[in-house]
Scaffold this motif. Sequence first.
Motif, PDB file in Angstrom:
ATOM      1  N   ILE A 159    -101.433  60.907 -92.866  1.00 46.42           N
ATOM      2  CA  ILE A 159    -102.218  62.048 -93.339  1.00 46.42           C
ATOM      3  C   ILE A 159    -103.556  61.535 -93.843  1.00 46.42           C
ATOM      4  CG2 ILE A 159    -102.361  63.925 -95.025  1.00 46.42           C
ATOM      5  CD1 ILE A 159     -99.316  64.014 -95.050  1.00 46.42           C
ATOM      6  N   ILE A 160    -104.632  62.184 -93.430  1.00 46.27           N
ATOM      7  CA  ILE A 160    -105.964  61.909 -93.968  1.00 46.27           C
ATOM      8  C   ILE A 160    -106.375  63.126 -94.789  1.00 46.27           C
ATOM      9  CG2 ILE A 160    -108.377  61.454 -93.442  1.00 46.27           C
ATOM     10  CD1 ILE A 160    -107.520  60.103 -90.903  1.00 46.27           C
ATOM     11  N   LEU A 161    -106.551  62.923 -96.077  1.00 45.17           N
ATOM     12  CA  LEU A 161    -106.849  64.008 -97.009  1.00 45.17           C
ATOM     13  C   LEU A 161    -108.287  63.879 -97.501  1.00 45.17           C
ATOM     14  CD1 LEU A 161    -105.901  66.359 -98.921  1.00 45.17           C
ATOM     15  CD2 LEU A 161    -105.257  64.566-100.550  1.00 45.17           C
ATOM     16  N   LEU A 162    -109.081  64.925 -97.271  1.00 46.84           N
ATOM     17  CA  LEU A 162    -110.468  64.939 -97.739  1.00 46.84           C
ATOM     18  C   LEU A 162    -110.624  66.056 -98.760  1.00 46.84           C
ATOM     19  CD1 LEU A 162    -113.695  64.457 -95.739  1.00 46.84           C
ATOM     20  CD2 LEU A 162    -113.519  66.417 -97.255  1.00 46.84           C
ATOM     21  N   SER A 163    -111.093  65.682 -99.960  1.00 47.71           N
ATOM     22  CA  SER A 163    -111.291  66.678-101.010  1.00 47.71           C
ATOM     23  C   SER A 163    -112.500  66.297-101.854  1.00 47.71           C
ATOM     24  CB  SER A 163    -110.047  66.787-101.903  1.00 47.71           C
ATOM     25  OG  SER A 163    -110.246  67.741-102.928  1.00 47.71           O
ATOM     26  N   ASP A 164    -113.153  67.332-102.414  1.00 47.40           N
ATOM     27  CA  ASP A 164    -114.332  67.081-103.246  1.00 47.40           C
ATOM     28  C   ASP A 164    -114.113  67.526-104.687  1.00 47.40           C
ATOM     29  OD1 ASP A 164    -114.336  69.852-102.939  1.00 47.40           O
ATOM     30  OD2 ASP A 164    -116.526  69.972-102.929  1.00 47.40           O
ATOM     31  N   GLY A 165    -112.923  68.012-105.001  1.00 45.50           N
ATOM     32  CA  GLY A 165    -112.703  68.529-106.350  1.00 45.50           C
ATOM     33  C   GLY A 165    -111.353  68.142-106.904  1.00 45.50           C
ATOM     34  N   ARG A 166    -110.772  69.032-107.661  1.00 44.35           N
ATOM     35  CA  ARG A 166    -109.486  68.788-108.287  1.00 44.35           C
ATOM     36  C   ARG A 166    -108.586  69.988-108.048  1.00 44.35           C
ATOM     37  NH1 ARG A 166    -109.972  66.958-113.522  1.00 44.35           N
ATOM     38  NH2 ARG A 166    -111.965  66.030-112.904  1.00 44.35           N
ATOM     39  N   ARG A 167    -107.283  69.782-108.149  1.00 46.14           N
ATOM     40  CA  ARG A 167    -106.327  70.857-107.914  1.00 46.14           C
ATOM     41  C   ARG A 167    -106.501  71.958-108.957  1.00 46.14           C
ATOM     42  NH1 ARG A 167    -101.582  71.496-110.737  1.00 46.14           N
ATOM     43  NH2 ARG A 167    -100.150  73.035-109.864  1.00 46.14           N
ATOM     44  N   THR A 168    -106.541  73.198-108.473  1.00 47.54           N
ATOM     45  CA  THR A 168    -106.611  74.349-109.364  1.00 47.54           C
ATOM     46  C   THR A 168    -105.416  75.282-109.178  1.00 47.54           C
ATOM     47  OG1 THR A 168    -107.912  75.624-107.753  1.00 47.54           O
ATOM     48  CG2 THR A 168    -109.133  74.286-109.358  1.00 47.54           C
ATOM     49  N   THR A 169    -104.666  75.108-108.096  1.00 43.19           N
ATOM     50  CA  THR A 169    -103.530  75.983-107.822  1.00 43.19           C
ATOM     51  C   THR A 169    -102.590  75.283-106.853  1.00 43.19           C
ATOM     52  OG1 THR A 169    -102.899  78.204-107.082  1.00 43.19           O
ATOM     53  CG2 THR A 169    -104.658  77.109-105.867  1.00 43.19           C
ATOM     54  N   GLY A 170    -101.437  75.899-106.604  1.00 41.85           N
ATOM     55  CA  GLY A 170    -100.512  75.365-105.611  1.00 41.85           C
ATOM     56  C   GLY A 170     -99.597  74.288-106.160  1.00 41.85           C
ATOM     57  N   VAL A 171     -98.977  73.565-105.248  1.00 40.74           N
ATOM     58  CA  VAL A 171     -98.017  72.517-105.585  1.00 40.74           C
ATOM     59  C   VAL A 171     -98.709  71.380-106.322  1.00 40.74           C
ATOM     60  CG1 VAL A 171     -96.338  70.892-104.615  1.00 40.74           C
ATOM     61  CG2 VAL A 171     -96.665  73.134-103.543  1.00 40.74           C
ATOM     62  N   ASP A 172     -98.021  70.814-107.287  1.00 40.12           N
ATOM     63  CA  ASP A 172     -98.575  69.671-108.013  1.00 40.12           C
ATOM     64  C   ASP A 172     -98.899  68.539-107.045  1.00 40.12           C
ATOM     65  OD1 ASP A 172     -98.980  68.185-110.695  1.00 40.12           O
ATOM     66  OD2 ASP A 172     -97.650  66.862-109.540  1.00 40.12           O
ATOM     67  N   THR A 173    -100.073  67.959-107.184  1.00 37.43           N
ATOM     68  CA  THR A 173    -100.542  66.953-106.233  1.00 37.43           C
ATOM     69  C   THR A 173     -99.640  65.739-106.194  1.00 37.43           C
ATOM     70  OG1 THR A 173    -102.830  67.678-106.616  1.00 37.43           O
ATOM     71  CG2 THR A 173    -102.514  65.544-105.557  1.00 37.43           C
ATOM     72  N   LEU A 174     -99.244  65.218-107.332  1.00 38.56           N
ATOM     73  CA  LEU A 174     -98.420  64.008-107.363  1.00 38.56           C
ATOM     74  C   LEU A 174     -96.991  64.291-106.899  1.00 38.56           C
ATOM     75  CD1 LEU A 174     -99.653  62.233-110.616  1.00 38.56           C
ATOM     76  CD2 LEU A 174    -100.409  61.939-108.239  1.00 38.56           C
ATOM     77  N   ALA A 175     -96.503  65.514-107.131  1.00 33.00           N
ATOM     78  CA  ALA A 175     -95.181  65.876-106.612  1.00 33.00           C
ATOM     79  C   ALA A 175     -95.197  65.889-105.088  1.00 33.00           C
ATOM     80  CB  ALA A 175     -94.758  67.237-107.157  1.00 33.00           C
ATOM     81  N   ALA A 176     -96.282  66.402-104.515  1.00 32.74           N
ATOM     82  CA  ALA A 176     -96.412  66.399-103.059  1.00 32.74           C
ATOM     83  C   ALA A 176     -96.550  64.976-102.527  1.00 32.74           C
ATOM     84  CB  ALA A 176     -97.622  67.237-102.647  1.00 32.74           C
ATOM     85  N   ALA A 177     -97.292  64.138-103.267  1.00 28.90           N
ATOM     86  CA  ALA A 177     -97.426  62.739-102.852  1.00 28.90           C
ATOM     87  C   ALA A 177     -96.081  62.027-102.881  1.00 28.90           C
ATOM     88  CB  ALA A 177     -98.427  62.025-103.759  1.00 28.90           C
ATOM     89  N   LYS A 178     -95.236  62.376-103.857  1.00 30.58           N
ATOM     90  CA  LYS A 178     -93.893  61.796-103.921  1.00 30.58           C
ATOM     91  C   LYS A 178     -93.070  62.176-102.690  1.00 30.58           C
ATOM     92  CE  LYS A 178     -90.382  59.787-106.121  1.00 30.58           C
ATOM     93  NZ  LYS A 178     -89.233  60.242-105.321  1.00 30.58           N
ATOM     94  N   MET A 179     -93.222  63.404-102.228  1.00 30.69           N
ATOM     95  CA  MET A 179     -92.527  63.829-101.011  1.00 30.69           C
ATOM     96  C   MET A 179     -92.964  62.998 -99.816  1.00 30.69           C
ATOM     97  SD  MET A 179     -92.615  67.997-101.363  1.00 30.69           S
ATOM     98  CE  MET A 179     -91.904  68.172 -99.714  1.00 30.69           C
ATOM     99  N   ALA A 180     -94.269  62.742 -99.712  1.00 31.33           N
ATOM    100  CA  ALA A 180     -94.773  61.931 -98.606  1.00 31.33           C
ATOM    101  C   ALA A 180     -94.277  60.492 -98.723  1.00 31.33           C
ATOM    102  CB  ALA A 180     -96.298  61.968 -98.578  1.00 31.33           C
ATOM    103  N   ALA A 181     -94.287  59.953 -99.945  1.00 25.97           N
ATOM    104  CA  ALA A 181     -93.843  58.573-100.149  1.00 25.97           C
ATOM    105  C   ALA A 181     -92.371  58.418 -99.791  1.00 25.97           C
ATOM    106  CB  ALA A 181     -94.089  58.156-101.596  1.00 25.97           C
ATOM    107  N   ASP A 182     -91.542  59.403-100.150  1.00 29.98           N
ATOM    108  CA  ASP A 182     -90.113  59.337 -99.838  1.00 29.98           C
ATOM    109  C   ASP A 182     -89.861  59.349 -98.339  1.00 29.98           C
ATOM    110  OD1 ASP A 182     -89.503  59.234-102.490  1.00 29.98           O
ATOM    111  OD2 ASP A 182     -88.959  61.352-102.670  1.00 29.98           O
ATOM    112  N   ARG A 183     -90.774  59.906 -97.567  1.00 30.63           N
ATOM    113  CA  ARG A 183     -90.633  59.959 -96.117  1.00 30.63           C
ATOM    114  C   ARG A 183     -91.386  58.838 -95.418  1.00 30.63           C
ATOM    115  NH1 ARG A 183     -90.010  64.658 -98.445  1.00 30.63           N
ATOM    116  NH2 ARG A 183     -88.633  66.246 -97.537  1.00 30.63           N
ATOM    117  N   GLY A 184     -92.013  57.959 -96.191  1.00 30.23           N
ATOM    118  CA  GLY A 184     -92.711  56.813 -95.626  1.00 30.23           C
ATOM    119  C   GLY A 184     -94.056  57.122 -95.023  1.00 30.23           C
ATOM    120  N   VAL A 185     -94.612  58.314 -95.280  1.00 21.18           N
ATOM    121  CA  VAL A 185     -95.880  58.730 -94.679  1.00 21.18           C
ATOM    122  C   VAL A 185     -97.045  58.278 -95.551  1.00 21.18           C
ATOM    123  CG1 VAL A 185     -97.269  60.689 -93.905  1.00 21.18           C
ATOM    124  CG2 VAL A 185     -94.785  60.713 -93.573  1.00 21.18           C
ATOM    125  N   ARG A 186     -97.951  57.544 -94.984  1.00 22.54           N
ATOM    126  CA  ARG A 186     -99.149  57.115 -95.718  1.00 22.54           C
ATOM    127  C   ARG A 186    -100.155  58.263 -95.821  1.00 22.54           C
ATOM    128  NH1 ARG A 186     -98.193  52.342 -92.645  1.00 22.54           N
ATOM    129  NH2 ARG A 186     -97.968  50.481 -93.944  1.00 22.54           N
TER     130      ARG A 186
END
Length: 347
Positions: free
Chosen positions: A223-250
């Motif tokens: 996954i290539i993630l491009l962002s210019d700001g910070r999370r204001t809504t939706g799923v917690d960013t680090l919780a989503a990153a944990k999901m990716a890490a558990d699946r081995g996705v960089r």
Amino acid sequence: MFFLWPRLLWLTLTLAAVLPLAYWWLLRRRARSAVRWSHLGIARAAMQGRQWRRHVPPAIVMLACVLLAFAAARPVARVLLPWSKSTIMLAMDVSLSMRVPDVKPTRMQAAQQAAKQFLQELPKHVEVGLVTFAGSSQVAQRATLDREALAATIDGIQMQWGTAVGSAIVVCLAELFPDQGIDVGTMTFGGRPSAARSLDDRAKPPPKEVKPVAPGSYDSAAIILLSDGRRTTGVDTLAAAKMAADRGVRIYVIGLGTVDGPAAYGEGFAIYMQLDEPTLREVARMTGGEYHYAGTAEQLRGVYQHLGSRVQVQVRETEVTGLLTLVAALLVVCAGVLSMVWFGRIV
């Protein structure tokens, strides 16, 4: 290359030494006996100085036997599998802050130009999908090899309010693992499915239990993630990153814009336009990816060029026993054909 059953390599060495000696012994034994010609063609070939032909089919059969013994040791080689699917999910921030001109001409236009150049330089066999996110996250283009369709989708991006970074990661994972029942709506609304559900949406399977793997160990996608700001809504960013890490996705993260936020928008609004570098760096660290800061259009293009050389199909280890066995079988068939053509009989 390494071997799953290395002890059988002794069989390979033994056959490589014994078979030629056995063949030489048979020739010597035949030479001592009376010469009997069973076919006029063989005699004619010998008279014309073509005796070397009679050694070719047996030599090919011996080579096939040695190759079979080598395959029995179950060699594992690092090869590039041309039929393996490789996918890159490009998650682009389309929040209204992307229209800020601190990256010329604007953050959005610079990101669009760099993304299209990245697509041109990426190997043609890599599928690319596009996820856009602002207040919500959606699949703008499913993974495809059609670079023109992707470029057209990037050009047609429409900006919105909000920044749902974590939701974008979850949507990318749902595209990469469609059989795992990942639903960003359920995660966003605290376990309740979203009421705004399209009639075209297929019923998703229930979520599967995922056994965590080593971060970055899944080589078939990134996954290539491009962002210019910070999370204001939706799923917690680090919780989503944990999901990716558990699946081995960089996740390769690109931070775009000004870390302190554009001062022209005032203190009350600028905080939402500030680049949340600590969180984005943690996303890259958790998943075994990389974080890159791009404060200018030139830096952004340079980051994409760097990623183009890193995010590709990786060489994988695979057992080549079947391939070697097939080659040995073809050699035996080749020896039989040559023997029939030259001598009218099978070796």
